[in-house]
Design a protein around this motif. Structure first.
Motif, mmCIF file in Angstrom:
data_model
loop_
_atom_site.group_PDB
_atom_site.id
_atom_site.type_symbol
_atom_site.label_atom_id
_atom_site.label_comp_id
_atom_site.label_asym_id
_atom_site.label_seq_id
_atom_site.Cartn_x
_atom_site.Cartn_y
_atom_site.Cartn_z
ATOM 1 N N THR A 277 -31.225 -37.904 63.491
ATOM 2 C CA THR A 277 -31.851 -38.985 62.453
ATOM 3 C C THR A 277 -31.049 -37.732 61.270
ATOM 4 O OG1 THR A 277 -34.085 -37.456 63.318
ATOM 5 C CG2 THR A 277 -34.267 -37.310 60.758
ATOM 6 N N ALA A 278 -30.822 -38.481 60.633
ATOM 7 C CA ALA A 278 -29.668 -37.837 58.968
ATOM 8 C C ALA A 278 -30.402 -38.133 57.867
ATOM 9 C CB ALA A 278 -29.217 -39.380 59.255
ATOM 10 N N GLU A 279 -30.412 -36.541 57.358
ATOM 11 C CA GLU A 279 -31.422 -36.034 55.561
ATOM 12 C C GLU A 279 -30.204 -36.449 54.793
ATOM 13 O OE1 GLU A 279 -34.415 -35.514 52.571
ATOM 14 O OE2 GLU A 279 -34.423 -36.009 55.187
ATOM 15 N N ILE A 280 -30.255 -37.335 53.905
ATOM 16 C CA ILE A 280 -28.627 -38.024 52.667
ATOM 17 C C ILE A 280 -28.524 -36.965 51.541
ATOM 18 C CG2 ILE A 280 -27.642 -39.549 51.635
ATOM 19 C CD1 ILE A 280 -27.573 -39.857 55.036
ATOM 20 N N ALA A 281 -28.005 -36.431 50.899
ATOM 21 C CA ALA A 281 -28.135 -36.073 50.100
ATOM 22 C C ALA A 281 -26.923 -36.225 48.905
ATOM 23 C CB ALA A 281 -28.206 -34.229 49.921
ATOM 24 N N TYR A 282 -27.250 -36.288 48.147
ATOM 25 C CA TYR A 282 -26.294 -36.934 46.756
ATOM 26 C C TYR A 282 -25.343 -35.602 45.951
ATOM 27 C CZ TYR A 282 -28.384 -41.153 48.554
ATOM 28 O OH TYR A 282 -28.408 -41.501 48.992
ATOM 29 N N ASP A 283 -25.527 -34.436 46.441
ATOM 30 C CA ASP A 283 -25.405 -33.299 45.478
ATOM 31 C C ASP A 283 -25.350 -32.176 46.061
ATOM 32 O OD1 ASP A 283 -27.724 -31.496 43.950
ATOM 33 O OD2 ASP A 283 -27.812 -34.037 43.481
ATOM 34 N N GLY A 284 -24.495 -31.094 46.050
ATOM 35 C CA GLY A 284 -24.796 -30.310 46.455
ATOM 36 C C GLY A 284 -25.848 -28.939 46.506
ATOM 37 N N LEU A 285 -26.607 -29.469 45.291
ATOM 38 C CA LEU A 285 -27.969 -28.216 44.827
ATOM 39 C C LEU A 285 -28.850 -29.141 45.789
ATOM 40 C CD1 LEU A 285 -28.123 -27.455 40.848
ATOM 41 C CD2 LEU A 285 -27.599 -25.982 43.268
ATOM 42 N N SER A 286 -29.135 -29.926 45.515
ATOM 43 C CA SER A 286 -30.021 -30.674 46.726
ATOM 44 C C SER A 286 -29.736 -30.828 48.083
ATOM 45 C CB SER A 286 -30.238 -32.459 46.417
ATOM 46 O OG SER A 286 -30.350 -33.191 45.112
ATOM 47 N N ALA A 287 -28.385 -31.036 48.000
ATOM 48 C CA ALA A 287 -28.270 -30.777 49.949
ATOM 49 C C ALA A 287 -28.645 -28.873 50.396
ATOM 50 C CB ALA A 287 -26.414 -31.060 49.577
ATOM 51 N N LEU A 288 -28.160 -28.032 49.459
ATOM 52 C CA LEU A 288 -28.906 -26.884 49.474
ATOM 53 C C LEU A 288 -30.372 -26.843 50.498
ATOM 54 C CD1 LEU A 288 -28.330 -23.705 50.484
ATOM 55 C CD2 LEU A 288 -28.848 -23.809 47.707
ATOM 56 N N ASP A 289 -31.125 -27.357 49.234
ATOM 57 C CA ASP A 289 -32.230 -27.446 49.265
ATOM 58 C C ASP A 289 -33.032 -27.879 50.335
ATOM 59 O OD1 ASP A 289 -33.000 -26.300 46.844
ATOM 60 O OD2 ASP A 289 -33.928 -28.684 46.218
ATOM 61 N N ALA A 290 -31.904 -29.517 50.955
ATOM 62 C CA ALA A 290 -32.701 -30.132 51.990
ATOM 63 C C ALA A 290 -31.616 -29.270 53.143
ATOM 64 C CB ALA A 290 -31.370 -31.248 51.917
ATOM 65 N N VAL A 291 -31.334 -28.265 53.223
ATOM 66 C CA VAL A 291 -31.004 -27.349 54.646
ATOM 67 C C VAL A 291 -32.117 -26.625 54.123
ATOM 68 C CG1 VAL A 291 -29.018 -25.280 54.763
ATOM 69 C CG2 VAL A 291 -28.021 -26.995 53.782
ATOM 70 N N LEU A 292 -32.685 -26.142 53.528
ATOM 71 C CA LEU A 292 -33.377 -25.239 53.901
ATOM 72 C C LEU A 292 -34.945 -25.961 54.928
ATOM 73 C CD1 LEU A 292 -33.645 -22.736 50.455
ATOM 74 C CD2 LEU A 292 -32.587 -22.712 52.871
ATOM 75 N N GLN A 293 -34.919 -27.267 53.677
ATOM 76 C CA GLN A 293 -36.659 -27.949 54.457
ATOM 77 C C GLN A 293 -36.322 -28.445 55.672
ATOM 78 O OE1 GLN A 293 -39.130 -27.761 52.481
ATOM 79 N NE2 GLN A 293 -38.188 -26.523 51.312
ATOM 80 N N PHE A 294 -34.908 -29.326 55.623
ATOM 81 C CA PHE A 294 -34.730 -30.503 56.952
ATOM 82 C C PHE A 294 -34.110 -29.618 58.185
ATOM 83 C CE2 PHE A 294 -31.611 -33.103 58.484
ATOM 84 C CZ PHE A 294 -32.607 -34.409 59.453
ATOM 85 N N GLN A 295 -34.201 -28.836 58.416
ATOM 86 C CA GLN A 295 -33.164 -27.070 59.316
ATOM 87 C C GLN A 295 -32.051 -28.381 60.300
ATOM 88 O OE1 GLN A 295 -36.893 -25.659 60.337
ATOM 89 N NE2 GLN A 295 -36.659 -23.892 59.351
ATOM 90 N N PRO A 296 -31.183 -28.260 59.069
ATOM 91 C CA PRO A 296 -30.319 -29.302 60.480
ATOM 92 C C PRO A 296 -29.797 -28.916 61.207
ATOM 93 C CG PRO A 296 -29.242 -29.025 58.491
ATOM 94 C CD PRO A 296 -30.581 -28.285 58.298
#
Length: 130
Positions: free
Chosen positions: A32-51
């Motif tokens: 399962t992949a989650e995509i982020a296009y910038d560092g701040l969105s990626a940090l949010d995705a880390v916290l929400q998606f828990q990769p």
């Protein structure tokens, strides 16, 4: 690959074509992949998606991949995320900076997918056993 042995993988790259292609390739392999296009969105995705794994470009707006890695490493519960810096720069000093920031691996673009599959297979074994 069964879903019980699939990984949640964050792909963070400011180039939409690269990020989308990576995501599709990973999903074809059962992840399962989650995509982020910038560092701040990626940090949010880390916290929400828990990769389980984060594939991070170095040069992104907001936070670069090195700063993003440092911030991931201090988030409670994120210490075990396998961080892979994926960059067009494979110079020794850049690789050293990636590892010093807390990355587990540094892959150079174009990515050697055999090396990436090896990292993902090792992660699966460490999480789910042989």
């Amino acid at each position: 690959m069964s879903t019980s042995r699939s990984l949640r993988i964050l792909v963070a790259d400011d180039h939409p074509g690269t990020a989308t292609t990576f995501g599709k390739v990973l999903e074809k392999r059962g992840h399962t992949a989650e995509i982020a296009y910038d560092g701040l969105s990626a940090l949010d995705a880390v916290l929400q998606f828990q990769p389980h794994v984060a594939l991070l470009d170095i040069n992104m707006p907001g936070l670069d991949g090195h700063e993003l890695t440092r911030r991931i490493r201090v988030q409670p519960g994120c210490e075990s995320i396998v961080v892979v810096i994926v960059s067009g720069d494979g110079q020794a000093d850049t690789v050293d900076k990636s590892l010093a920031a807390g990355a587990d691996h540094h892959l150079t673009k174009p990515v050697d997918f055999d090396a990436l599959w090896h990292i993902l297979d090792d992660t699966i074994r460490s999480l789910f056993g042989p």
